[in-house]
Design an enzyme around this catalytic site. Structure first.
Site, PDB file in Angstrom:
ATOM      1  N   GLY A 112       0.750  -1.036   0.049  1.00  0.00           N
ATOM      2  CA  GLY A 112       0.110  -0.403   0.248  1.00  0.00           C
ATOM      3  C   GLY A 112       0.552   1.697   0.007  1.00  0.00           C
ATOM      4  O   GLY A 112       0.442   2.477   0.222  1.00  0.00           O
ATOM      5  N   CYS A 138     -27.742  -9.409 -16.118  1.00  0.00           N
ATOM      6  CA  CYS A 138     -27.119  -8.937 -18.101  1.00  0.00           C
ATOM      7  C   CYS A 138     -27.959  -9.158 -18.801  1.00  0.00           C
ATOM      8  O   CYS A 138     -28.434 -10.554 -19.048  1.00  0.00           O
ATOM      9  CB  CYS A 138     -25.912 -10.138 -17.873  1.00  0.00           C
ATOM     10  SG  CYS A 138     -25.291  -9.870 -19.429  1.00  0.00           S
ATOM     11  N   CYS A 165     -23.303  -6.703 -19.038  1.00  0.00           N
ATOM     12  CA  CYS A 165     -21.942  -6.987 -17.620  1.00  0.00           C
ATOM     13  C   CYS A 165     -20.402  -6.312 -18.468  1.00  0.00           C
ATOM     14  O   CYS A 165     -20.571  -5.660 -19.758  1.00  0.00           O
ATOM     15  CB  CYS A 165     -21.211  -8.682 -18.378  1.00  0.00           C
ATOM     16  SG  CYS A 165     -21.992 -10.467 -18.125  1.00  0.00           S
TER      17      CYS A 165
HETATM   18 ZN    ZN Z   1     -23.077 -11.449 -19.182  1.00  0.00          ZN
END
Ligand code: ZN
Ligand code: ATP
Ligand code: MG
Lengths: 293, 264
Positions: free
Chosen positions: A31, A240, A265
């Protein structure tokens, strides 16, 4: 054709060694933003020169490279970076997440869980999460050194005061291994949980700002929040329309001139793999048509 | 003035021989004093006399060329501020101390709402409950007479007096034991000044906060402070109880200051 004038993966070996040293340091201090001598690359800064340099430094001839931009392998940016490495390193490229050993990304983490043989390289525009409220570099460095992170919560406080909830949707700040607060780059906060305990090594490169940072495999990454306003990943409450996925991050796309919209998506490879495996729209299409595909 | 029991208390802060040179320029020489809990000390003197230099050495913003500052922590342990670790010192600065700048822009985050400005210290010490932070911020706005419906506005939209009161709330929210103020009423209209002074006096005495106040204005010193130090040319030339020093100044320079012959 003339012989290539580039070294393997464009950068000379000395530069790659310098970048690798920065990467090793970044892995050793999860980090923490490690400064590095960012080089001019044959593309503009907005195109992810930090990520490209990290990729160039870690790439070997056996690697298989995938490049995604907002989840898609087909944007101009992704295509040109892929071409760049095909030309300068001759490595094989792929769009399949599971086939890739190195994945360079802008603004998304793949939906498919990554494994230990993979490295995810993020393109980072602004690496400093404290910059928004504290423009002085000397001061932000000291804050990191002393773990003085109250200011990050001031930012979240302002969000709630203004919008009633934490409205930060991208580049949502995280704390790595209970120590450094880090900007995960402008990924949607939906992706934040994927950073934690990830099997793959995650590297972050900021070209213009000359910083590299890292999340080693299996590191705990937490998203900052308040007890009474806990972190919540966000996705559209829909599935989706191409593969019927209900757990993936969705983009809303306009499908025609009349402004019709649909959810699909954002990770195009994920969507394609699902369709290849027989997933389809909810409203089952007629048998004949399905067989036709 | 009342409320200070030097017999039974140990000093909160001890300055010993504080000296600062800026290269060859003297900023402040050999300043020594003790400050007790709940005590308000004024530092007065003409421009360039070393007031800000002294205040910044006391509040660890500049390192003294010589001398030291001892501070009695909440647990009773006395610490030399310059031998403390930086994190410990910074923690002290944002919890047990406050610093009110003459220019509120130096002491506020101008792009952050009033609530966020007041809440910052709470968040810095680990408060993670938005509702509690906001309620505490609202309460403090009330205490410094800022309408609570201004809680989500940034100080950019505030008047000079309101900004200064917001700065005070931002500093006092962690209930510090010591507050430093450099010309807190400087640059404000006379009526606005009077209101701010009333407020400061009330809060400081209610919370029993010790304060060190730098000011040009002897009226401010008289209204707020128990004790006073008069500086000239980088040195403390006279010190004592405020009323005694102002009513019966011993140094010719102080006499001139009091009789308003010198522009303080
Ligand atoms: Zn999809
Ligand atoms: N950063 C600096 N570099 C060099 N000299 C300085 C610096 N700061 C202050 N001085 C000098 O130190 C002396 C004391 O300055 P200081 O700012 O402490 O005075 P002051 O009493 O606060 O004055 P004012 O009332 O104008 O704010 C002055 O001679 C000043 O010029
Ligand atoms: Mg001054």
């Amino acid at each position: 054709m003339t012989a290539p004038v580039y070294n393997f993966a464009y950068l000379d070996e000395q530069t790659k060694r310098m970048i690798r040293r920065a990467i090793l340091k970044a892995i050793a201090i999860p980090g923490y933003q490690v400064p590095f001598a960012s080089r001019e690359m044959p593309m503009p800064y907005g195109w992810g020169t930090g990520g490209v340099q990290v990729t160039a430094a870690i790439l070997g001839p056996q690697d298989v490279l995938k490049v995604i931009d907002q989840g898609s392998d087909d944007t101009t940016n992704a295509v040109s970076i892929r071409k760049f490495f095909t030309r300068t390193a001759g490595v094989r490229t792929t769009t399949a997440t599971l086939e890739a050993t190195v994945i360079q990304t802008r603004h998304r983490v793949p939906e498919t869980a990554l494994n230990e043989n993979q490295v995810l390289v993020y393109q980072v525009p602004i690496p400093e999460p404290l910059r928004f409220l504290e423009p002085r570099e000397t001061e932000t460095r000291r804050m990191h050194a002393l773990s003085e992170y109250g200011l990050m919560h001031v930012k979240l406080y302002e969000d709630i005061a203004r919008h009633g909830h934490i409205a930060t949707a991208y580049a949502y700040p995280v704390q790595v291994d209970s120590r450094y607060v880090m900007d995960p780059s402008p990924i949607p906060k939906f992706d934040n949980p994927k950073l934690s305990n990830c099997a793959a090594l995650q590297l972050f490169g900021a070209g213009r700002e000359k910083r590299i940072y890292a999340i080693p495999p299996y590191t705990r990454v937490t998203s900052l929040d308040f007890d009474d306003h806990p972190f919540e990943p966000y996705r559209h409450d829909a599935s989706c329309e191409l593969c019927n996925a209900t757990e993936s991050y969705l983009d809303e796309v306009i499908t025609d001139d009349e402004g019709h919209r649909m959810f699909v998506c954002s990770d195009t490879d994920f969507c394609e793999q699902r369709r290849a495996a027989g997933h389809g729209p909810v409203a089952a299409r007629p048998q004949a048509e399905a067989a036709h595909d | 003035m009342s409320g200070i029991d030097k017999e039974n208390d140990l000093p909160l802060l001890i300055a010993e021989g504080l000296t600062k040179h800026y290269g060859r320029q003297l900023g402040c020489r050999d300043a020594s004093f003790e400050l007790y809990e709940g005590e308000v000390m004024a530092v007065v003197g003409e421009s360039g006399s070393g007031k800000t230099t002294l205040l910044q050495m006391l509040s660890t913003q500049i390192e003294p060329s010589a001398g030291r500052v001892l501070y009695r922590m909440r647990d009773g342990a006395v610490q030399d501020l310059w031998t403390m670790s930086e994190p410990a010192r910074r923690f002290l600065l944002r919890t047990d101390w406050g610093y009110v700048h003459q220019d509120p822009q130096m002491g506020l985050r101008m792009g952050v709402s009033a609530g966020g400005n007041v809440g910052e210290r709470l968040m810095a010490v680990g408060n993670r409950h938005y509702g509690n932070i906001r309620a505490t911020a609202a309460d403090w706005l009330g205490r410094v007479e800022i309408p609570q419906n201004r809680i989500d506005d940034t100080p950019r939209t505030y008047s000079g007096g309101m900004r200064q009161r917001l700065q005070i709330a931002r500093n006092l929210v962690t209930a510090p034991r010591l507050i430093f103020m450099d010309e807190p009423t400087g640059g404000l209209d006379v009526s606005v000044q009077a209101r701010l002074l009333d407020l400061l006096r009330r809060i400081v005495s209610e919370m029993r906060i010790a304060a060190i106040v730098v000011t040009h204005d002897l009226a401010v010193a008289r209204l707020l402070s128990n004790r006073i130090m008069v500086m000239k040319g980088g040195e403390v030339i006279e010190a004592g109880l405020t009323d005694q020093v102002l009513d019966d100044p011993h140094q010719p320079y102080t006499q001139l200051l009091v009789s308003s012959i010198l522009p303080a």
